[in-house]
Design an enzyme around this catalytic site. Structure first.
Site, PDB file in Angstrom:
ATOM      1  N   GLU A 149       0.883  -1.528   0.084  1.00 53.66           N
ATOM      2  CA  GLU A 149      -0.461  -0.032   0.240  1.00 53.66           C
ATOM      3  C   GLU A 149       0.908   1.344  -0.022  1.00 53.66           C
ATOM      4  O   GLU A 149       1.788   1.078   0.524  1.00 53.66           O
ATOM      5  CB  GLU A 149      -0.867   0.112   1.198  1.00 53.66           C
ATOM      6  CG  GLU A 149      -1.854  -1.042   0.874  1.00 53.66           C
ATOM      7  CD  GLU A 149      -3.324  -1.167   2.145  1.00 53.66           C
ATOM      8  OE1 GLU A 149      -3.998  -2.011   1.748  1.00 53.66           O
ATOM      9  OE2 GLU A 149      -2.888  -0.679   3.422  1.00 53.66           O
TER      10      GLU A 149
ATOM     11  N   CYS B 291       4.191   8.561   0.919  1.00 48.24           N
ATOM     12  CA  CYS B 291       4.455   7.602   1.846  1.00 48.24           C
ATOM     13  C   CYS B 291       4.056   5.655   1.082  1.00 48.24           C
ATOM     14  O   CYS B 291       3.385   5.528   0.409  1.00 48.24           O
ATOM     15  CB  CYS B 291       3.487   6.968   2.675  1.00 48.24           C
ATOM     16  SG  CYS B 291       3.203   6.478   3.999  1.00 48.24           S
TER      17      CYS B 291
ATOM     18  N   CYS C  52       5.905  -7.129   7.986  1.00 49.10           N
ATOM     19  CA  CYS C  52       7.491  -6.281   8.824  1.00 49.10           C
ATOM     20  C   CYS C  52       7.755  -7.422   9.100  1.00 49.10           C
ATOM     21  O   CYS C  52       6.156  -8.020  10.175  1.00 49.10           O
ATOM     22  CB  CYS C  52       6.653  -5.224   8.606  1.00 49.10           C
ATOM     23  SG  CYS C  52       8.257  -4.284  10.043  1.00 49.10           S
TER      24      CYS C  52
ATOM     25  N   CYS D 201       6.151  -4.818  16.628  1.00 45.76           N
ATOM     26  CA  CYS D 201       5.565  -3.827  16.903  1.00 45.76           C
ATOM     27  C   CYS D 201       3.920  -4.414  17.467  1.00 45.76           C
ATOM     28  O   CYS D 201       3.017  -4.146  16.725  1.00 45.76           O
ATOM     29  CB  CYS D 201       5.932  -2.215  16.332  1.00 45.76           C
ATOM     30  SG  CYS D 201       8.068  -2.167  16.305  1.00 45.76           S
TER      31      CYS D 201
ATOM     32  N   CYS E 177       0.833  -1.977  15.563  1.00 41.78           N
ATOM     33  CA  CYS E 177       0.766  -1.801  14.736  1.00 41.78           C
ATOM     34  C   CYS E 177       0.303  -3.255  13.180  1.00 41.78           C
ATOM     35  O   CYS E 177       0.761  -3.811  14.072  1.00 41.78           O
ATOM     36  CB  CYS E 177       2.360  -1.981  13.597  1.00 41.78           C
ATOM     37  SG  CYS E 177       2.831  -1.338  12.060  1.00 41.78           S
TER      38      CYS E 177
ATOM     39  N   GLY F 213       6.497  -2.216   6.190  1.00 41.93           N
ATOM     40  CA  GLY F 213       8.424  -2.295   6.554  1.00 41.93           C
ATOM     41  C   GLY F 213       8.920  -1.513   6.643  1.00 41.93           C
ATOM     42  O   GLY F 213       8.580  -0.825   6.955  1.00 41.93           O
TER      43      GLY F 213
ATOM     44  N   SER G  29      12.012   5.997   7.518  1.00 41.09           N
ATOM     45  CA  SER G  29      11.827   5.941   9.300  1.00 41.09           C
ATOM     46  C   SER G  29      11.717   4.067   9.201  1.00 41.09           C
ATOM     47  O   SER G  29      11.834   3.612   8.372  1.00 41.09           O
ATOM     48  CB  SER G  29      10.105   6.115   8.676  1.00 41.09           C
ATOM     49  OG  SER G  29       9.717   5.804  10.304  1.00 41.09           O
TER      50      SER G  29
ATOM     51  N   ASN H 162       8.029   5.789  19.917  1.00 37.99           N
ATOM     52  CA  ASN H 162       6.890   5.013  20.663  1.00 37.99           C
ATOM     53  C   ASN H 162       7.401   4.729  22.350  1.00 37.99           C
ATOM     54  O   ASN H 162       5.987   3.806  22.952  1.00 37.99           O
ATOM     55  CB  ASN H 162       6.574   4.335  19.784  1.00 37.99           C
ATOM     56  CG  ASN H 162       6.317   4.648  18.577  1.00 37.99           C
ATOM     57  OD1 ASN H 162       6.731   5.535  18.296  1.00 37.99           O
ATOM     58  ND2 ASN H 162       6.457   3.063  17.649  1.00 37.99           N
TER      59      ASN H 162
ATOM     60  N   ASN I 154      -3.577   5.422  16.059  1.00 36.11           N
ATOM     61  CA  ASN I 154      -4.884   5.052  15.291  1.00 36.11           C
ATOM     62  C   ASN I 154      -4.816   3.895  15.351  1.00 36.11           C
ATOM     63  O   ASN I 154      -4.576   2.784  14.992  1.00 36.11           O
ATOM     64  CB  ASN I 154      -4.231   5.221  13.379  1.00 36.11           C
ATOM     65  CG  ASN I 154      -4.014   6.685  13.192  1.00 36.11           C
ATOM     66  OD1 ASN I 154      -4.711   7.126  13.277  1.00 36.11           O
ATOM     67  ND2 ASN I 154      -2.729   6.142  12.651  1.00 36.11           N
TER      68      ASN I 154
ATOM     69  N   CYS J 146      -1.202   5.600   9.263  1.00 35.03           N
ATOM     70  CA  CYS J 146       0.110   4.889   9.930  1.00 35.03           C
ATOM     71  C   CYS J 146       0.047   4.217  10.744  1.00 35.03           C
ATOM     72  O   CYS J 146      -0.245   4.305  11.212  1.00 35.03           O
ATOM     73  CB  CYS J 146       1.116   5.952  11.323  1.00 35.03           C
ATOM     74  SG  CYS J 146       1.638   7.151  10.534  1.00 35.03           S
TER      75      CYS J 146
HETATM   76  N1  SAH Z   1       8.959   0.456   9.752  1.00 36.05           N
HETATM   77  C1  SAH Z   1       9.435   1.974  10.100  1.00 36.05           C
HETATM   78  C2  SAH Z   1       8.058   2.827   8.608  1.00 36.05           C
HETATM   79  C3  SAH Z   1       6.718   1.950   8.938  1.00 36.05           C
HETATM   80  S1  SAH Z   1       5.569   2.493  10.249  1.00 36.05           S
HETATM   81  C4  SAH Z   1       8.942   2.525  11.609  1.00 36.05           C
HETATM   82  O1  SAH Z   1       8.978   1.851  12.040  1.00 36.05           O
HETATM   83  O2  SAH Z   1       9.444   2.772  11.452  1.00 36.05           O
HETATM   84  C5  SAH Z   1       5.474   4.003  10.458  1.00 36.05           C
HETATM   85  C6  SAH Z   1       4.597   5.653  11.564  1.00 36.05           C
HETATM   86  O3  SAH Z   1       3.565   4.645  11.672  1.00 36.05           O
HETATM   87  C7  SAH Z   1       6.404   4.496  12.483  1.00 36.05           C
HETATM   88  O4  SAH Z   1       6.359   6.263  13.370  1.00 36.05           O
HETATM   89  C8  SAH Z   1       4.811   3.950  13.498  1.00 36.05           C
HETATM   90  O5  SAH Z   1       5.795   3.881  14.593  1.00 36.05           O
HETATM   91  C9  SAH Z   1       3.410   4.622  13.277  1.00 36.05           C
HETATM   92  N2  SAH Z   1       3.013   3.540  13.666  1.00 36.05           N
HETATM   93  C10 SAH Z   1       2.962   2.248  13.508  1.00 36.05           C
HETATM   94  N3  SAH Z   1       1.352   2.152  13.985  1.00 36.05           N
HETATM   95  C11 SAH Z   1       1.182   2.663  14.381  1.00 36.05           C
HETATM   96  C12 SAH Z   1      -0.503   3.289  15.004  1.00 36.05           C
HETATM   97  N4  SAH Z   1      -1.766   2.321  14.546  1.00 36.05           N
HETATM   98  N5  SAH Z   1      -1.190   3.891  14.806  1.00 36.05           N
HETATM   99  C13 SAH Z   1       0.079   5.007  14.452  1.00 36.05           C
HETATM  100  N6  SAH Z   1       1.106   5.083  13.731  1.00 36.05           N
HETATM  101  C14 SAH Z   1       1.411   3.533  13.918  1.00 36.05           C
HETATM  102 FE1  SF4 Z   2       7.259  -2.429  11.227  1.00 36.58          FE
HETATM  103 FE2  SF4 Z   2       7.618   0.305  11.531  1.00 36.58          FE
HETATM  104 FE3  SF4 Z   2       5.088  -1.897  11.758  1.00 36.58          FE
HETATM  105 FE4  SF4 Z   2       7.360  -1.790  13.876  1.00 36.58          FE
HETATM  106  S1  SF4 Z   2       5.912   0.278  13.451  1.00 36.58           S
HETATM  107  S2  SF4 Z   2       6.254  -3.329  12.865  1.00 36.58           S
HETATM  108  S3  SF4 Z   2       8.698  -1.799  11.875  1.00 36.58           S
HETATM  109  S4  SF4 Z   2       6.192  -1.228  10.402  1.00 36.58           S
END
Ligand code: SAH
Ligand code: SF4
Length: 361
Positions: A102, A118, A125, A129, A132, A175, A207, A232, A308, A351
């Site tokens: 996406e 984006c 990934c 986390c 996420c 990713g 990122s 975070n 989110n 995100c």
């Molecule tokens: N993997 C990389 C880039 C993709 S995630 C990273 O983790 O940085 C992009 C951003 O989305 C990151 O800052 C992550 O912390 C944030 N993110 C992930 N899940 C989220 C959620 N549920 N709500 C808001 N931000 C989120």
């Molecule tokens: Fe992967 Fe970034 Fe999501 Fe963590 S926040 S699972 S590193 S995409």
């Protein structure tokens, strides 16, 4: 705890009938492969979507016939477009093997045409986390450099902008980009090539969740993009719980990697902090965050992103008052804070929500 690098892990993209993607080749590669015309002009036609017709580059018949024999000209297809009320559009792109990634197209609401994309670096990934949605998928595979690049070209051809200098890219889609560093960096070199989009390195932000080995390699690479760090959490205990990467590279080691990066004149880090209600949103967290940033709290951006919410996580978004309060606590400690309400929330394109809803084929 700094620990050894995690076990090398390999999720190669599928071999495409043994042929390299046409979108991964530099002019010198085309030349060396025996391009029957001008390699520079062929590269230009491939990499400048504003010269394309009907979603594909315009190539002379001899060049096209030759290229089809030595390279794969496949481009990702737009499988779905979901426009959001805030002007952004989420796109699901289908790759040659049917996997979906996406990307989000976000026009900026200013007079000059500027658009941020984006984009994704992997299908799924591996980092796990817990807040996420992409993390919940696990890793499916890396994207090849040609696939990373062609996401950008396909979006430009479909939705604009018309030129590379009107574009800003953030690798904040699916990713962990630093888990796919070689393909990522080749794509960045292609994006910056003056015969192609000619992007400035400062318009590209990568990122990371804090993969220190990758940060240290990227620091030495040319061109070097901007770096965004997803923090975070403010204690190792909490961060290791929500971001497993912290069990290998803890907060102190991550901070050291930023010192070693050595920001050059005008180069800014972007810190991202997803606010999770009742988990990381206290005044003590704000204090520890400011302490950890130290001198980086001045001149570098700290983005607060209210969680989110999605079905794969029990974390909740703090109320607006708490978000404002957390921001005020940080500002009182000298931090440069912005609150980023993710765009595309109404279409699950924000995100952490870039996940395909359909089960894998
Ligand atoms: N993997 C990389 C880039 C993709 S995630 C990273 O983790 O940085 C992009 C951003 O989305 C990151 O800052 C992550 O912390 C944030 N993110 C992930 N899940 C989220 C959620 N549920 N709500 C808001 N931000 C989120
Ligand atoms: Fe992967 Fe970034 Fe999501 Fe963590 S926040 S699972 S590193 S995409």
């Amino acid at each position: 705890m700094t620990g050894p690098a995690p076990t090398p892990w390999d999720h190669p993209a599928p071999e495409r009938a043994g042929l390299p993607s046409a979108w991964s080749l530099f002019p010198e590669d085309l030349e060396a492969m025996g391009c029957p015309g001008s390699a520079a002009e062929t590269f230009r036609r491939l990499h400048r979507p504003w010269t394309w017709q009907e979603g594909a580059p315009v190539l002379g018949s001899a060049i096209r016939a030759w290229l089809e024999g030595v390279a794969d000209l496949h481009l990702p297809g737009i499988a779905e477009r979901q426009p959001s009320g805030d002007g952004s559009t989420k796109l699901a792109l289908e790759l040659e093997d049917g996997k979906r990634i996406e990307a989000v197209h976000m026009p900026r609401r200013v007079r000059n045409p500027r658009v941020t994309y984006c984009i994704s670096s992997q299908v799924g990934c591996a980092m796990g986390c817990t807040f996420c949605a992409t993390g919940g998928m696990g890793i499916v595979r890396n994207l090849q450099s040609g696939e990373i690049l062609s996401q950008v070209l396909v979006l430009m051809a479909a939705l604009g902008p018309q030129r590379g200098h009107e574009l800003t890219l953030v690798f904040m889609g699916m990713g962990e980009p630093l888990h796919n560093l070689d393909n990522l960096h080749r794509a960045i070199r292609l994006l910056c090539h003056p015969l192609g989009l000619g992007m400035g390195r400062g318009r590209i932000t990568v990122s990371t969740s804090g993969l220190v080995s990758g940060i240290e390699k990227l620091a030495m690479m040319v061109p070097r993009p901007n770096l965004a760090l997803s923090l975070n959490a403010t204690t190792d205990e909490a961060r290791s719980r929500t971001m497993p990467v912290n069990r290998v590279w803890n907060l102190a080691r991550l901070r050291q990697a930023l010192d070693n990066w050595g920001p050059r004149h005008g180069e800014r880090f972007c810190f991202e902090y997803v606010l999770l209600a009742g988990e990381n949103d206290t005044e003590a967290d704000a204090e520890r965050l400011a302490q950890w940033l130290g001198e980086l709290r001045r001149g570098h951006n700290l983005n607060l992103i209210p969680m989110n919410e999605h079905a794969g996580s029990t974390f909740r978004e703090p109320g607006d008052d708490r978000v404002q309060q957390f921001s005020d606590w940080l500002k009182a400690r000298g931090c440069f804070v912005t609150v980023r309400r993710s765009r595309g929330r109404d279409v699950q394109g924000a995100c952490g929500q870039l996940v395909k809803e359909r089960p894998a084929p």
